[in-house]
Design a protein around this motif. Structure first.
Motif, mmCIF file in Angstrom:
data_model
loop_
_atom_site.group_PDB
_atom_site.id
_atom_site.type_symbol
_atom_site.label_atom_id
_atom_site.label_comp_id
_atom_site.label_asym_id
_atom_site.label_seq_id
_atom_site.Cartn_x
_atom_site.Cartn_y
_atom_site.Cartn_z
ATOM 1 N N ARG A 108 -17.693 30.264 19.243
ATOM 2 C CA ARG A 108 -18.590 31.129 18.727
ATOM 3 C C ARG A 108 -19.748 31.553 19.844
ATOM 4 O O ARG A 108 -20.138 32.742 19.488
ATOM 5 N N ASN A 109 -19.939 30.648 20.906
ATOM 6 C CA ASN A 109 -20.661 31.124 21.911
ATOM 7 C C ASN A 109 -20.093 31.808 23.216
ATOM 8 O O ASN A 109 -20.667 31.880 24.117
ATOM 9 N N HIS A 149 -22.628 40.680 14.246
ATOM 10 C CA HIS A 149 -23.627 40.929 15.120
ATOM 11 C C HIS A 149 -24.910 39.793 15.013
ATOM 12 O O HIS A 149 -26.084 40.157 15.272
ATOM 13 N N THR A 150 -24.156 38.669 15.088
ATOM 14 C CA THR A 150 -25.440 37.581 14.924
ATOM 15 C C THR A 150 -24.955 36.485 16.156
ATOM 16 O O THR A 150 -23.838 36.347 16.690
ATOM 17 N N GLY A 151 -26.061 35.871 16.451
ATOM 18 C CA GLY A 151 -25.789 34.432 17.161
ATOM 19 C C GLY A 151 -26.406 33.602 16.534
ATOM 20 O O GLY A 151 -26.839 33.681 15.431
ATOM 21 N N PHE A 152 -26.182 32.333 17.161
ATOM 22 C CA PHE A 152 -26.458 31.038 16.378
ATOM 23 C C PHE A 152 -27.550 30.230 16.793
ATOM 24 O O PHE A 152 -27.856 30.184 17.990
ATOM 25 N N ASP A 205 -23.616 22.823 19.079
ATOM 26 C CA ASP A 205 -22.597 23.607 19.666
ATOM 27 C C ASP A 205 -21.902 22.666 20.686
ATOM 28 O O ASP A 205 -22.533 21.741 21.276
ATOM 29 N N THR A 225 -22.292 27.067 30.208
ATOM 30 C CA THR A 225 -23.310 27.142 29.050
ATOM 31 C C THR A 225 -24.748 26.888 29.632
ATOM 32 O O THR A 225 -24.862 25.753 30.375
ATOM 33 N N MET A 231 -27.842 31.645 11.466
ATOM 34 C CA MET A 231 -27.551 32.856 12.484
ATOM 35 C C MET A 231 -28.750 33.598 12.667
ATOM 36 O O MET A 231 -30.063 33.520 11.722
ATOM 37 N N ASN A 245 -29.898 37.884 13.558
ATOM 38 C CA ASN A 245 -29.511 39.220 13.876
ATOM 39 C C ASN A 245 -30.801 39.988 14.592
ATOM 40 O O ASN A 245 -31.685 40.050 13.521
ATOM 41 N N THR A 246 -30.756 40.104 15.946
ATOM 42 C CA THR A 246 -32.398 40.399 16.233
ATOM 43 C C THR A 246 -32.452 41.842 15.943
ATOM 44 O O THR A 246 -33.653 42.391 15.847
#
Length: 654
Positions: free
Chosen positions: A255-256, A334-337, A374, A380, A567, A569-570
């Protein structure tokens, strides 16, 4: 990529006639509509080696009389369903029988998957053989004729091969067939050469066509075998060979990465090639909920009957699940963790043979303890993590040591266990854990006595089933002690049914802490995987509390089998919290989910960088999003009295 995909297998023997005889546009479309499907992978070529369209060069299935591939693409296109195209790359049984010298071999000369031609099954080709040129011509023909949005190449992987072509390559490079590491490097070189040639061939037709090369596994912690891909499809059928550990473990790495990705389960009770097997609807609901909580698109595997008729029961089953996915998918887009902990996986940084048990032990323990984590690699950026974990058997290379030194110099902390953080030459700690490494403990099993309270157990001498390392702490930095049994169990002297009881006297240190973090003197993660001892999970819980204090993102009373992800979503200025609860049970050697029991009075406390203004719990696209009460206490946002029925999404606006 779409969120509601079906992977429609169609591996069909030449011994079956009237292929596609009952295919109709109406039946195909009705199934997709019933199933709420918006993408379906259809077959150009199967493992048996047959094409499902009139090829200019290669044999179409002898029982097929028309262009089935085009008929499926046209029918799906009419109802706005995408059609990625499948090409069997590593398997071609028709050619395998004619060209046995082109097949991949193990070191004993046996073929893979099937070890001979008396066993029913497929045989894998080597991409160093002349087969590679035939495959490229097939890829060029399919992409040229149909120009699919994506192609799915199956089965491919960087596996060692000892066929005559690979042995010649080893001879040319001066590599011994017994040098496992060098043979693996040649296998990776062969694989990357294959992916490059496929990409180059497709680019001549249309560089915008996406490609995924599927080997049934994504290596955690290494991007070496991700060459030539446009996206990732995680094949992970829980009731097949993968189990319910695989998706959370793989998604924690994937996911990253800079790829759009989906996760693949199956409608089958077991796995691929099962006709007449059906999973309980609650299982698919749970599995797709997990996918969404990990930010993945969803794919459900099916296999088309040779007649070409879509199975109504299958698409009713899929539709029950995908109807819900359709309502929820926007909250994973459109999300990050948000993650607190980085874990270097043993699959690429440690003991390869034990990697699955170690990495799965980490995954189980952290999911159950509600730790946001993660799996990471050398590319990373570690600065965003509050803690780095080196589980059980991480080999300390100079490159990894330098990366971790930079992280520690910036104020980071490490939690290590087993043989991690040892210099492999001198057997000394490469970081300051406040003690000295002595060597392996001569007793098995040994006993651990923590110097701190556990959540549900009183202080005791806890048996450690795996190998303990002897370490000597400095000063008052020991958090637990090691005690020995009276003697090891042998034929000359043994006690009771299993192992000898403990001598109630401290011998060495079991957990020490220093300037750079904490060290646990045994492989606690693999032991949790194999033995599920509750004391191990609670020890990790207390050590994380010791290392991170109140600086953890999530506190909750969710039961052990519940999964929490956070998550962000900016663009929408939102945090999205996913809570998933289900409990697989083992029946007849297969993990299944049947009952989904609702949970009540669940609370969650969140420490997040941005101040939240509004909380709501979306239920469906057709309902208004009503505000849900929340409060701030000691800089932590609290949401209480939650009900969780398999999957709860909480949206926090800031």
């Amino acid at each position: 990529m779409n969120y509601r995909q079906v992977h429609l297998d169609f591996h069909t023997s030449e011994a079956i006639e009237k292929i596609g005889d009952k295919f109709t546009k109406e039946n195909f479309q009705a199934a997709l509509i019933t199933g709420h499907v918006n993408s379906i992978t259809v077959f150009a070529k199967c493992h048996h080696g047959w094409m499902y369209y009139p090829s200019d060069e290669f044999p179409m299935h002898p029982g097929l009389s028309y262009d089935l591939l085009a008929a499926q693409i046209d029918a799906a296109s009419e109802i706005d369903v995408k059609t990625p195209v499948y090409i069997s790359a590593g398997l071609d049984e028709r050619l395998a029988k004619e060209n046995t010298g082109w097949l991949r071999r193990d070191i004993d000369g046996k073929t893979t998957w099937a070890s001979d031609f008396d066993t029913p099954g497929y045989h894998v080709f080597c991409f160093n053989s002349p087969y590679m040129e035939i495959l490229l011509r097939q890829v060029i023909e399919v992409t040229g004729k149909y120009k699919p949005e994506k192609i799915f190449m199956d089965i491919t992987s960087a596996e060692p091969c000892y066929c005559s072509y690979c042995r010649k390559l080893m001879d040319d490079k001066g590599v011994s067939i017994y040098n496992e590491e060098a043979v693996r490097e040649i296998a990776l070189e062969t694989y990357n050469n294959y992916t490059r040639k496929v990409r180059d061939a497709v680019d001549l037709i249309d560089p915008d066509i996406g490609i995924y090369h599927n080997g049934g596994h994504v290596t955690r912690g290494s991007r070496n075998d991700l060459s030539g891909i446009s996206h990732i499809e995680i094949e992970s059928l829980p009731t097949g060979a993968w189990g319910y550990d695989n998706l959370p473990m793989t998604a924690a790495y994937v996911r990253n990465l800079p790829y759009d990705y989906l996760a693949m389960t199956g409608k089958f009770h077991t796995w691929w090639g099962e006709f007449g097997g059906y999973k309980h609807p609650n299982a698919l609901k749970y599995e797709t909920s997990l996918m969404l909580s990990f930010g993945a698109k969803c794919s459900i595997g099916d296999q088309l009957h040779p007649s070409g008729e879509m199975d109504a029961a299958t698409y009713k089953l899929i539709g029950e699940t995908y109807n819900e996915v359709e309502e929820k998918e926007q909250w994973s887009e459109h999300t990050g963790f948000v993650s607190d902990v980085a874990v270097f996986p043993c699959e690429t940084f440690g003991d390869r043979k034990q990697s699955n048990s170690i990495d799965a032990g980490v995954t189980r323990m952290f999911l159950e303890n509600k730790v946001l984590f993660d799996f990471v690699d050398m590319d990373t950026e570690l600065g965003k993590y509050k803690l780095v974990v080196l589980p059980d058997a991480i080999v300390m290379s100079p490159e990894l040591q330098n990366k971790l030194s930079d992280y520690l110099n910036a104020g980071g902390k490490i939690l290590a266990s087993g043989k991690s953080c040892l210099d492999k030459t001198d057997n000394i700690f490469v970081f300051d854990f406040g003690g000295e490494y002595v060597g392996p403990c001569p007793y098995s099993p040994a006993y651990l006595r923590p110097g701190f309270d556990l959540k549900s157990l009183d202080k005791a001498d806890f048996v450690v089933y795996s190998e303990v390392q002897t370490v000597k702490g400095e000063g008052n930095n020991s958090l637990a002690k090691i005690r020995h049994p009276y003697f090891n169990r042998t034929a000359e002297h043994f006690c009771s049914h299993q192992h000898t009881p403990v001598v109630q006297q401290d011998v060495s240190d079991g957990i020490i802490t220093g300037r750079h973090g904490c060290y646990i003197a045994y492989p606690i993660f693999s032991e949790y995987f194999s033995k599920a001892s509750i004391m191990n999970k609670q020890i990790i819980d207390r050590l994380l509390e010791f290392l991170l204090g109140d600086d953890v993102s999530v506190i909750t009373n969710l039961p052990a089998q519940g999964v929490v992800t956070v998550m962000e979503n900016t663009d929408r200025r939102q945090y999205i919290v996913h809570i998933v609860y289900g409990s697989p049970v083992r029946r007849g050697g297969i993990e299944v989910i049947e009952d989904l029991i609702p949970l009540h009075d669940i609370y969650i406390g969140l420490r997040l960088p941005n101040i939240v203004r509004k909380v709501f719990l979306p239920r469906s696209l057709s309902q208004e999003y009503l505000p849900f009460p929340f409060s701030y206490e000691n800089e932590r946002l609290w949401i209480r009295e939650l009900t969780v029925d398999c999957h709860r999404i909480i949206v926090l606006e800031y």
